[in-house]
Design a protein around this motif. Structure first.
Motif, short mmCIF file in Angstrom:
data_model
loop_
_atom_site.label_atom_id
_atom_site.label_comp_id
_atom_site.label_asym_id
_atom_site.label_seq_id
_atom_site.Cartn_x
_atom_site.Cartn_y
_atom_site.Cartn_z
N MET A 68 0.83 -1.20 0.00
CA MET A 68 0.00 0.00 0.00
C MET A 68 0.87 1.25 0.00
O MET A 68 1.90 1.30 0.67
CB MET A 68 -0.91 0.03 1.24
CG MET A 68 -2.15 -0.80 1.09
SD MET A 68 -3.23 -0.73 2.55
CE MET A 68 -3.17 0.97 3.06
N ALA A 69 0.43 2.26 -0.74
CA ALA A 69 1.14 3.54 -0.80
C ALA A 69 1.27 4.14 0.60
O ALA A 69 0.38 3.98 1.44
CB ALA A 69 0.40 4.51 -1.71
N PHE A 70 2.39 4.79 0.83
CA PHE A 70 2.69 5.53 2.06
C PHE A 70 2.84 4.64 3.30
O PHE A 70 2.83 5.13 4.41
CB PHE A 70 1.65 6.62 2.33
CG PHE A 70 1.51 7.58 1.19
CD1 PHE A 70 2.47 8.56 0.97
CD2 PHE A 70 0.44 7.48 0.31
CE1 PHE A 70 2.36 9.43 -0.10
CE2 PHE A 70 0.32 8.36 -0.75
CZ PHE A 70 1.27 9.34 -0.96
N THR A 71 2.97 3.33 3.13
CA THR A 71 3.12 2.44 4.28
C THR A 71 4.49 1.80 4.38
O THR A 71 4.83 1.25 5.41
CB THR A 71 2.06 1.31 4.25
OG1 THR A 71 2.26 0.52 3.08
CG2 THR A 71 0.65 1.87 4.28
N GLY A 72 5.26 1.84 3.32
CA GLY A 72 6.56 1.19 3.31
C GLY A 72 7.60 1.93 4.15
O GLY A 72 7.57 3.16 4.26
N LYS A 73 8.50 1.20 4.70
CA LYS A 73 9.52 1.74 5.59
C LYS A 73 10.38 2.82 4.93
O LYS A 73 10.84 3.74 5.59
CB LYS A 73 10.41 0.60 6.07
CG LYS A 73 11.51 1.03 7.01
CD LYS A 73 12.28 -0.14 7.55
CE LYS A 73 13.31 0.34 8.56
NZ LYS A 73 13.99 -0.74 9.22
N TYR A 74 10.62 2.73 3.64
CA TYR A 74 11.53 3.65 2.97
C TYR A 74 10.83 4.76 2.19
O TYR A 74 11.48 5.54 1.51
CB TYR A 74 12.49 2.88 2.07
CG TYR A 74 13.28 1.86 2.84
CD1 TYR A 74 14.08 2.24 3.91
CD2 TYR A 74 13.20 0.50 2.53
CE1 TYR A 74 14.79 1.30 4.64
CE2 TYR A 74 13.91 -0.43 3.26
CZ TYR A 74 14.70 -0.03 4.31
OH TYR A 74 15.41 -0.96 5.04
N SER A 75 9.53 4.87 2.31
CA SER A 75 8.77 5.89 1.61
C SER A 75 9.23 7.30 2.00
O SER A 75 9.43 8.15 1.15
CB SER A 75 7.28 5.71 1.90
OG SER A 75 6.54 6.79 1.40
N GLU A 76 9.37 7.56 3.27
CA GLU A 76 9.78 8.88 3.78
C GLU A 76 11.14 8.77 4.48
O GLU A 76 11.39 9.45 5.46
CB GLU A 76 8.73 9.40 4.76
CG GLU A 76 7.35 9.57 4.16
CD GLU A 76 7.27 10.71 3.16
OE1 GLU A 76 7.96 11.73 3.36
OE2 GLU A 76 6.53 10.57 2.17
N PHE A 77 12.00 7.96 3.98
CA PHE A 77 13.28 7.63 4.60
C PHE A 77 14.38 8.46 3.95
O PHE A 77 14.40 8.61 2.73
CB PHE A 77 13.53 6.14 4.39
CG PHE A 77 14.72 5.58 5.10
CD1 PHE A 77 14.68 5.32 6.45
CD2 PHE A 77 15.87 5.27 4.39
CE1 PHE A 77 15.77 4.77 7.11
CE2 PHE A 77 16.97 4.71 5.03
CZ PHE A 77 16.92 4.47 6.40
N THR A 101 9.05 12.35 -3.49
CA THR A 101 7.93 12.28 -4.43
C THR A 101 6.65 12.10 -3.64
O THR A 101 6.68 11.75 -2.46
CB THR A 101 8.13 11.11 -5.42
OG1 THR A 101 7.02 11.05 -6.32
CG2 THR A 101 8.26 9.79 -4.71
N THR A 102 5.53 12.35 -4.26
CA THR A 102 4.24 12.19 -3.58
C THR A 102 3.53 10.91 -4.00
O THR A 102 2.35 10.76 -3.75
CB THR A 102 3.33 13.40 -3.88
OG1 THR A 102 3.16 13.50 -5.30
CG2 THR A 102 3.93 14.69 -3.35
#
Length: 171
Positions: A68-77, A101-102
């Motif tokens: 799912m979008a925005f749930t991965g550990k490295y999304s905002e890493f 990125t958004t």
């Protein structure tokens, strides 16, 4: 109804976070195919991968699912280091090619080297996309799009669960 939905999202997020953490500690598992230095292409059956890998990693990497979008550990890493294939340990991306990125998944503008990844045409869901596969074990990593920043203009949109990160000072 709204409270149930919020609870379900929170539980799903927790599940993914726990799995991602377990995968980041993957170096301690008994995966005989995992090596951050080997370059020989792997030919391993999906039944063997299914026996070795955590369920969520298997579903995304070997069956082509998407976290799912925005749930991965490295999304905002935002740490400095190298990203490796969580299935086989192949070096994939360096943090200097990662950009904000958004889209909800970690994005990079180029792989660490030309043969780190492979490409395959993906026409699922009535779309035409370029699937990105690990150059060593053929695991599904995500997709490449033509809307990235310079110098390549590419966006490698990757699933966090398929990535292991090693900080710059821990190599």
């Amino acid at each position: 109804m709204k409270n149930i939905l919020i609870k379900a999202i929170a539980i799903g997020f927790l599940n993914i976070a726990v799995t991602a953490t377990a995968q980041n500690n993957h170096f301690k598992t008994n995966n005989p195919y995992y090596s951050r230095t080997a370059t020989t292409p792997l030919k391993v059956s999906n039944s063997e991968w299914k026996r070795i890998l955590k369920l969520e990693l298997y579903q995304v990497a070997r069956e082509g699912a998407t976290e799912m979008a925005f749930t991965g550990k490295y999304s905002e890493f935002d740490e400095k280091g190298t990203y490796y294939c969580a299935v086989c340990g192949n070096p994939l991306f360096v943090s200097t090619s990662k950009f904000a990125t958004t889209c909800g998944w970690p994005s990079f503008y180029q792989p660490i080297r030309k043969n780190s990844v492979k490409y395959r045409k993906d026409t699922s869901y009535n779309m035409e996309r370029t699937e990105v596969l690990c150059g060593r074990c053929d695991s599904h990593l995500g997709h490449r799009f033509d809307d990235g920043p310079k110098p390549t203009g590419k966006r490698y949109c990757m699933n966090s669960v398929c990535l292991d990160f090693v900080p710059l000072n821990k190599k």
